[in-house]
Design a protein around this motif. Structure first.
Motif, PDB file in Angstrom:
ATOM      1  N   GLU A 154      54.157  30.789  14.707  1.00 47.90           N
ATOM      2  CA  GLU A 154      53.741  30.049  15.882  1.00 47.90           C
ATOM      3  C   GLU A 154      53.390  30.999  17.189  1.00 47.90           C
ATOM      4  N   ILE A 155      53.699  31.921  17.351  1.00 45.14           N
ATOM      5  CA  ILE A 155      53.198  32.897  18.240  1.00 45.14           C
ATOM      6  C   ILE A 155      51.978  33.316  18.197  1.00 45.14           C
ATOM      7  N   LEU A 156      51.551  33.461  16.920  1.00 46.67           N
ATOM      8  CA  LEU A 156      50.080  33.961  16.286  1.00 46.67           C
ATOM      9  C   LEU A 156      49.279  32.792  16.697  1.00 46.67           C
ATOM     10  N   LYS A 157      49.674  31.637  16.292  1.00 45.74           N
ATOM     11  CA  LYS A 157      48.708  30.543  16.542  1.00 45.74           C
ATOM     12  C   LYS A 157      48.561  30.151  17.861  1.00 45.74           C
ATOM     13  N   ARG A 158      49.496  30.229  18.703  1.00 49.20           N
ATOM     14  CA  ARG A 158      49.488  29.908  20.151  1.00 49.20           C
ATOM     15  C   ARG A 158      48.772  30.931  20.775  1.00 49.20           C
ATOM     16  N   ASN A 159      48.655  32.196  20.420  1.00 42.82           N
ATOM     17  CA  ASN A 159      47.599  33.327  21.065  1.00 42.82           C
ATOM     18  C   ASN A 159      46.281  33.089  20.471  1.00 42.82           C
ATOM     19  N   ASN A 160      46.026  32.547  19.341  1.00 37.92           N
ATOM     20  CA  ASN A 160      44.805  32.045  18.860  1.00 37.92           C
ATOM     21  C   ASN A 160      44.309  31.086  19.425  1.00 37.92           C
ATOM     22  N   SER A 175      38.844  33.932  11.763  1.00 31.36           N
ATOM     23  CA  SER A 175      39.787  34.685  12.777  1.00 31.36           C
ATOM     24  C   SER A 175      40.428  35.891  12.181  1.00 31.36           C
ATOM     25  N   SER A 176      40.663  37.015  12.971  1.00 33.96           N
ATOM     26  CA  SER A 176      41.526  38.150  12.408  1.00 33.96           C
ATOM     27  C   SER A 176      42.723  38.076  12.281  1.00 33.96           C
ATOM     28  N   VAL A 177      43.428  36.672  12.814  1.00 39.92           N
ATOM     29  CA  VAL A 177      44.894  36.520  12.833  1.00 39.92           C
ATOM     30  C   VAL A 177      45.005  35.777  11.483  1.00 39.92           C
ATOM     31  N   MET A 178      44.056  35.121  10.781  1.00 36.06           N
ATOM     32  CA  MET A 178      44.372  34.448   9.540  1.00 36.06           C
ATOM     33  C   MET A 178      44.961  35.131   8.455  1.00 36.06           C
ATOM     34  N   PRO A 179      44.505  36.424   8.115  1.00 33.92           N
ATOM     35  CA  PRO A 179      45.125  37.197   7.064  1.00 33.92           C
ATOM     36  C   PRO A 179      46.809  37.291   7.305  1.00 33.92           C
ATOM     37  N   VAL A 180      47.155  37.525   8.576  1.00 32.90           N
ATOM     38  CA  VAL A 180      48.550  37.487   8.852  1.00 32.90           C
ATOM     39  C   VAL A 180      49.185  36.413   8.735  1.00 32.90           C
ATOM     40  N   VAL A 181      48.510  35.328   9.366  1.00 33.63           N
ATOM     41  CA  VAL A 181      49.332  34.031   8.985  1.00 33.63           C
ATOM     42  C   VAL A 181      49.487  33.643   7.670  1.00 33.63           C
ATOM     43  N   GLU A 182      48.059  33.963   6.866  1.00 30.90           N
ATOM     44  CA  GLU A 182      48.508  33.867   5.307  1.00 30.90           C
ATOM     45  C   GLU A 182      49.530  34.435   4.827  1.00 30.90           C
ATOM     46  N   MET A 183      49.700  35.637   5.071  1.00 28.52           N
ATOM     47  CA  MET A 183      50.747  36.775   4.593  1.00 28.52           C
ATOM     48  C   MET A 183      52.052  36.118   5.023  1.00 28.52           C
ATOM     49  N   GLY A 184      52.265  35.554   6.117  1.00 36.62           N
ATOM     50  CA  GLY A 184      53.335  35.020   6.590  1.00 36.62           C
ATOM     51  C   GLY A 184      53.769  33.795   5.831  1.00 36.62           C
ATOM     52  N   SER A 185      52.693  33.111   5.687  1.00 35.29           N
ATOM     53  CA  SER A 185      52.672  31.717   4.821  1.00 35.29           C
ATOM     54  C   SER A 185      53.386  31.835   3.531  1.00 35.29           C
ATOM     55  N   SER A 186      52.930  32.895   2.865  1.00 34.22           N
ATOM     56  CA  SER A 186      53.053  33.405   1.464  1.00 34.22           C
ATOM     57  C   SER A 186      54.810  33.920   1.589  1.00 34.22           C
ATOM     58  N   SER A 187      55.052  34.386   2.862  1.00 38.68           N
ATOM     59  CA  SER A 187      56.463  34.942   2.848  1.00 38.68           C
ATOM     60  C   SER A 187      57.287  33.976   3.157  1.00 38.68           C
ATOM     61  N   VAL A 188      56.872  32.610   3.646  1.00 39.23           N
ATOM     62  CA  VAL A 188      57.703  31.521   3.730  1.00 39.23           C
ATOM     63  C   VAL A 188      57.929  30.858   2.479  1.00 39.23           C
ATOM     64  N   GLY A 189      56.798  30.786   1.726  1.00 34.42           N
ATOM     65  CA  GLY A 189      57.037  30.310   0.280  1.00 34.42           C
ATOM     66  C   GLY A 189      57.815  31.112  -0.350  1.00 34.42           C
ATOM     67  N   PHE A 190      57.849  32.471  -0.275  1.00 35.42           N
ATOM     68  CA  PHE A 190      58.771  33.338  -1.217  1.00 35.42           C
ATOM     69  C   PHE A 190      60.212  33.089  -0.738  1.00 35.42           C
ATOM     70  N   TYR A 191      60.503  32.902   0.750  1.00 36.22           N
ATOM     71  CA  TYR A 191      61.762  32.568   1.210  1.00 36.22           C
ATOM     72  C   TYR A 191      62.393  31.207   0.736  1.00 36.22           C
ATOM     73  N   ASP A 192      61.554  30.110   0.713  1.00 44.55           N
ATOM     74  CA  ASP A 192      61.717  28.690   0.257  1.00 44.55           C
ATOM     75  C   ASP A 192      62.324  28.963  -1.034  1.00 44.55           C
ATOM     76  N   LYS A 193      61.243  29.752  -1.997  1.00 47.48           N
ATOM     77  CA  LYS A 193      61.845  29.994  -3.400  1.00 47.48           C
ATOM     78  C   LYS A 193      62.933  30.491  -3.787  1.00 47.48           C
ATOM     79  N   VAL A 194      63.093  31.440  -3.125  1.00 50.48           N
ATOM     80  CA  VAL A 194      64.282  32.287  -3.276  1.00 50.48           C
ATOM     81  C   VAL A 194      65.708  31.302  -2.907  1.00 50.48           C
ATOM     82  N   ARG A 195      65.615  30.665  -1.769  1.00 44.94           N
ATOM     83  CA  ARG A 195      66.594  29.812  -1.209  1.00 44.94           C
ATOM     84  C   ARG A 195      66.922  28.753  -2.270  1.00 44.94           C
TER      85      ARG A 195
END
Length: 218
Positions: A154-160, A175-195
């Motif tokens: 959310e912070i990265l999106k707001r700054n972008n 945007s240079s922020v997109m890879p970080v957001v995508e990496m975060g999204s994949s982390s979110v998917g991983f956390y959801d999967k583990v949960r």
């Protein structure tokens, strides 16, 4: 030559005891003077010994009488608000040590769960192999990590969005922020999967316990 550690026992030799008394008394009065100067507090000391007829009062009897008079004019609440006995002092120390121990235990447990989480991410550990008693703590760590990732996204999106509004762009660019957001999204998917795996594992273990109880009843 290093200074030898003094053994805290009564000095049997009278000459050595008298010499030690004079040296320690001088050091004590010096420390009292430093305490009064550094902290700006009224202070006096009374030293009574068998080597002198009258007790020695530092810095003077007038200063000592003034401090005593000031003490007597204080209310009972002011006199006793910071006063503790041996039992209360020990209870405070025990409470403080217990709180510190609980804090360290919590930090160590979270660190242990994070290590398990990274092992699950790398494929070294399966969620189904984790003990049921640790799955609750593991799920809690996953939830906290998930909240942190979402907050960062959310912070990265707001700054972008703010950067895009302030700086006009002629042509759409990546945007240079997109890879970080995508990496975060994949982390979110991983956390959801583990949960989800944690919940499935808990349900499976609960079902197994229910079947065992049914068999015992039959």
């Amino acid at each position: 030559m290093t200074r030898q550690k003094v053994k805290m026992t009564f000095i049997e030799n009278e000459t050595a005891r008298k010499s030690t008394f004079k040296k320690r008394k001088k050091g004590l009065l010096k420390k009292a003077q430093e305490l009064g100067i550094l902290c700006g507090v009224p202070i006096f000391a009374v030293v009574n010994s068998p080597y002198e007829l009258n007790p020695e009062v530092w810095p003077s009897r007038e200063a000592a009488n003034q401090v005593v008079s000031q003490w007597k004019t204080m209310s009972v609440m002011d006199k006793t608000k910071k006063m503790v006995n041996q039992e209360t002092f020990l209870q405070q120390r025990i409470t403080k040590a217990t709180e510190s121990w609980k804090k360290l235990r919590k930090e160590n447990k979270e660190l242990e769960m994070k290590n398990i989480m990274f092992d699950c991410l790398s494929g070294k550990t399966l969620v189904s192999s984790i003990e049921k008693t640790e799955l609750r703590d593991f799920g809690y760590v996953i939830e906290q990590q998930l909240k942190d990732v979402n907050r960062r996204i959310e912070i990265l999106k707001r700054n972008n969005e703010q950067s895009s509004a302030l700086v006009p762009v002629a042509a759409p660019t990546t945007s240079s922020v997109m890879p970080v957001v995508e990496m975060g999204s994949s982390s979110v998917g991983f956390y959801d999967k583990v949960r989800d795996q944690i919940q499935i594992t808990l349900n499976m273990k609960q079902t197994t316990n229910d079947l065992d109880l049914n068999k015992k009843q039959w």
